[in-house]
Each structure stands twice: as structure tokens, then as C-alpha cells.
Design a protein around this motif. Structure first.
Motif, PDB file in Angstrom:
ATOM      1  N   HIS A 201       0.852  -1.195   0.000  1.00 20.18           N
ATOM      2  CA  HIS A 201       0.000   0.000   0.000  1.00 20.18           C
ATOM      3  C   HIS A 201       0.881   1.235   0.000  1.00 20.18           C
ATOM      4  O   HIS A 201       2.100   1.134  -0.181  1.00 20.18           O
ATOM      5  N   SER A 202       0.280   2.383   0.249  1.00 17.67           N
ATOM      6  CA  SER A 202       1.026   3.639   0.068  1.00 17.67           C
ATOM      7  C   SER A 202       2.156   3.811   1.085  1.00 17.67           C
ATOM      8  O   SER A 202       3.046   4.613   0.869  1.00 17.67           O
ATOM      9  N   ARG A 203       2.115   3.073   2.192  1.00 21.90           N
ATOM     10  CA  ARG A 203       3.194   3.200   3.183  1.00 21.90           C
ATOM     11  C   ARG A 203       4.245   2.109   3.032  1.00 21.90           C
ATOM     12  O   ARG A 203       5.172   2.028   3.836  1.00 21.90           O
ATOM     13  N   THR A 204       4.098   1.243   2.052  1.00 22.62           N
ATOM     14  CA  THR A 204       5.054   0.156   1.854  1.00 22.62           C
ATOM     15  C   THR A 204       6.434   0.730   1.520  1.00 22.62           C
ATOM     16  O   THR A 204       6.555   1.580   0.644  1.00 22.62           O
ATOM     17  N   GLN A 205       7.438   0.247   2.223  1.00 21.79           N
ATOM     18  CA  GLN A 205       8.810   0.639   1.908  1.00 21.79           C
ATOM     19  C   GLN A 205       9.326  -0.310   0.838  1.00 21.79           C
ATOM     20  O   GLN A 205       9.066  -1.496   0.903  1.00 21.79           O
TER      21      GLN A 205
END
Ligand SMILES: NC(=O)C1=CN([C@@H]2O[C@H](COP(=O)(O)OP(=O)(O)OC[C@H]3O[C@@H](n4cnc5c(N)ncnc54)[C@H](OP(=O)(O)O)[C@@H]3O)[C@@H](O)[C@H]2O)C=CC1
Ligand SMILES: Nc1nc(=O)c2c([nH]1)NC[C@@H]1CN(c3ccc(C(=O)N[C@@H](CCC(=O)O)C(=O)O)cc3)C=[N+]21
Ligand SMILES: [Mg+2]
Length: 295
Positions: A201-205
Motif C-alpha cells: 500500500h502507500s506506506r510500503t517501503q
């Protein structure tokens, strides 16, 4: 091309998973089911509720009406102004819930901001939930109760994998996106088929690194060509759920198609991929809900 001097690293072109063609096959199955029900006096009916003037929704609704005609499902549309109140919408849903001619109800999303989307979806009878978005049906999927209704987009993707003879069992799958309508149910369905599932998702590093490990990549983000072709593992299966309209009117997915196709063993196009399958699975859900009303 993997290699320009010689055929040592030549990668064969990928299988293009044709959503239109598979959807046609699904629709033929649905048409049979509709006919069998008609013989028993049940005329399968789907009602779509649309609020306001979202242009994408208008296209989707038009497509659905045509699909229904093709398979013999009776379709109705309630088109309400963007100023409709939540109470008016709830009253309409209560009326549809009580109407025996209505087997499936679909409330087109997104709804205007002044309406609580969750309250509306929760009000649809789970027995008429054509999208599979009611918490009862979401729970059924999550704990592995078989059957429909299941969310149409991920159900369509599973059917595409099946038709392409891709068995998720034991494979590393990544789902990019965690929405309630695509990403989360997609992950649940891949898990049910024994994939090792990662949800990004958008916070995936390091999204690139996560994608590079995957045997199956499902992109459901809503950002044009965010997934780069050189992230794709050689031989991976790439499913592009994204639909992004560019300024020039062109429709593109979430994956850089041409570059990904050079590495993938199978890939879905946009348009003509997941979109037509979503619509076909809506028909599957509707006829199954109608079948359940038989004594
Ligand atoms: N083909 C079809 O039948 C259908 C296609 N679609 C299309 O699929 C796409 C996704 O739809 P939907 O699930 O409703 O969209 P949402 O906007 O609800 O969800 C998008 C998801 O993508 C994640 N995301 C956003 N930016 C990034 C990023 N830079 N890196 C990684 N993840 C990111 C978000 O993360 P976070 O949760 O952290 O915000 C979110 O989980 C859209 O293009 C839509 O048009 C949708 C339905 C049907
Ligand atoms: N309650 C609800 N359920 C949904 O399933 C739902 C929704 N709301 N809101 C909007 C999104 C979007 N969506 C689409 C599905 C298929 C195509 C489709 O058939 N696309 C074609 C092309 C369309 C074109 O060319 O414009 C294709 O990909 O080939 C489009 C859009 C369902 N959604
Ligand atoms: Mg598509």
C-alpha cells in the motif's frame, strides 16, 4: 528483450489474458442459468442505484445494462440527483430489499460526501448484495464460507487465473492496494488458493523490491503506470486492475504494460482485461442470488 546478441536469454512473448473472451464464456454460462430459472418461473432481476453524475459510473452503468440484456437478466436503474439525502437512499434500499422481483442490488460507488457509504452498503440485504460488500458476505469470504456473492473484481481475477491455468498454490503473490472493494478481498481469495500473499500500500517501503520477489503481481492502485516493467520478475504473471484515464483520453493501467510484457509469462491488458471480468462476475452473483430464492 532480455538479450540482443543471440538467443541465450530470449524471453518468449507473454500470454495475453483476454478478459473480453473469458467474460464472453462466463456470460454464456450465466445465460444458461438465467434460462433454467426462467423455466421455473424466476425472472432474474438486477437493480442499479446511481447517485449524481460521475462520468465513469455512467459508462459502467451503460455497460451493465447491455450485459444484462445479453444474458436475459432484467435490469433497472434508479438515477438520483447528487442532492439526495441519506434517508431517501435508505428508504429506496428498504423498498428494493422488500421487492421480490429484485434479486441483486448494486449501489454505484463513490457516493456523494454527505452520504455515509458504509451505512448504505450495510442496509442492502446480504441476500441481494450483488457486489458482495455487506459485512456478512465480507466475513463469509474471510472465514472461507464458499459460494457467492463475492466482490466482482477479485472474483473476476481469480477466474482469469484459472482460465490461464495459473495455480496460485505455493506461489508468492503481491497485491498492491488494500481497498475494501479490490485489494483486501483479492488477498483473501489468493490466500484461499494457498498463495503466499503480501499486501502492499502507500506506506510500503521498497515497493520495487517487494514486487521483484513475486510470482503473481496484482496492481490495484489507481496510479497510471506506477508499477515499472523492470520491477517484474522474469516469468511472473501480471494482473492489472487499474484504470486510469490520461489527459488525451487514453485508458491505461497501473503497470507499465510494454516493459512488463517483456518479462512476464502472462499479463492482462487495459482495456479488455479485468474490467470486462468485473462486469461478468456481477452477472454471476445476480443469477446465483436469484437461484437462492428457489424453494
Ligand atoms: N477493472 C475493474 O474492474 C476495476 C478497476 N478499478 C480500478 O482499480 C484501481 C484501484 O481501485 P480502488 O481499490 O477502488 O482504489 P482505492 O483508491 O480505494 O485504493 C488504492 C490503493 O492503492 C494504494 N496506493 C496508493 N498509492 C500507492 C503507492 N504509491 N504505492 C503503493 N500503494 C499505493 C492505497 O494505499 P493506502 O491504503 O495506504 O491509501 C490504496 O490501498 C483504480 O484505478 C480503479 O479505477 C476499481 C474497481 C474495478
Ligand atoms: N458498487 C460498485 N461496484 C463496482 O464494481 C464499481 C463501482 N461501484 N464503482 C466504479 C467501479 C469501476 N468499475 C468498473 C468495472 C468495469 C469497467 C470496464 O468494463 N472497463 C472496460 C473499458 C471501459 C472503457 O473503455 O471506458 C475495460 O477495462 O475494458 C469499468 C469500471 C466497477 N466499479
Ligand atoms: Mg481492464
Amino acid at each position: 528483450m532480455g538479450d540482443t546478441c543471440g538467443m541465450l536469454f530470449y524471453t518468449p512473448p507473454p500470454m495475453i489474458i483476454d478478459g473480453k473472451q473469458i467474460a464472453a464464456k462466463v456470460k454464456a454460462e450465466v445465460a444458461e442459468g438465467v434460462k433454467a430459472l426462467k423455466a421455473k418461473g424466476v425472472h432474474t432481476g438486477l437493480t442499479v442505484v446511481r447517485v449524481g453524475e460521475d462520468p465513469a459510473s455512467a459508462i459502467y452503468v451503460r455497460g451493465k445494462r447491455k450485459d444484462c440484456e445479453e444474458v436475459g437478466i432484467h435490469s433497472d436503474e434508479h438515477h438520483l440527483p447528487a442532492t439526495v439525502t441519506q434517508a431517501e437512499l435508505l428508504a429506496l434500499i428498504a423498498k428494493l430489499n422488500a421487492d421480490p422481483k429484485v434479486h441483486g442490488i448494486l449501489v454505484q460507488l463513490p457516493l456523494p460526501k454527505h452520504v455515509d457509504e458504509r451505512a448504505i452498503l450495510d442496509a442492502i440485504s446480504p441476500a441481494k448484495d450483488a457486489d458482495g460488500f455487506h459485512p456478512f458476505n465480507v466475513g463469509a469470504l474471510s472465514i472461507g464460507i464458499p459460494g457467492v456473492p463475492r466482490p466482482c473484481t477479485p472474483a473476476g481475477v481469480m477466474r482469469m487465473l484459472e482460465e490461464a491455468k495459473v495455480d496460485p498454490k505455493g506461489k508468492r503473490a503481491i497485491v498492491i492496494g488494500r481497498s475494501n472493494i479490490v485489494g483486501k478481498p483479492m488477498a483473501a481469495m489468493l490466500l484461499e488458493k494457498h498463495a503466499t500473499v503480501t499486501i502492499a500500500h502507500s506506506r510500503t517501503q521498497d515497493l520495487a523490491g517487494e514486487v521483484a520477489r513475486a510470482d503473481i503481481v496484482v496492481a490495484a492502485i489507481g496510479k497510471a503506470e506506477l508499477v515499472k516493467g523492470d520491477w517484474i520478475r522474469e516469468g511472473a504473471v501480471v494482473i492489472d486492475v487499474g484504470m486510469n484515464r490520461l489527459a488525451d483520453g487514453k485508458l491505461v493501467g497501473d503497470v507499465e504494460y510494454a516493459a512488463a510484457a517483456r518479462r512476464a509469462s502472462a499479463i492482462t491488458p487495459v482495456p479488455g482485461g479485468v474490467g470486462p471480468m468485473t462486469r461478468a462476475m456481477l452477472l454471476v452473483n445476480t443469477v446465483e442470488l436469484a437461484r437462492r430464492t428457489l424453494p
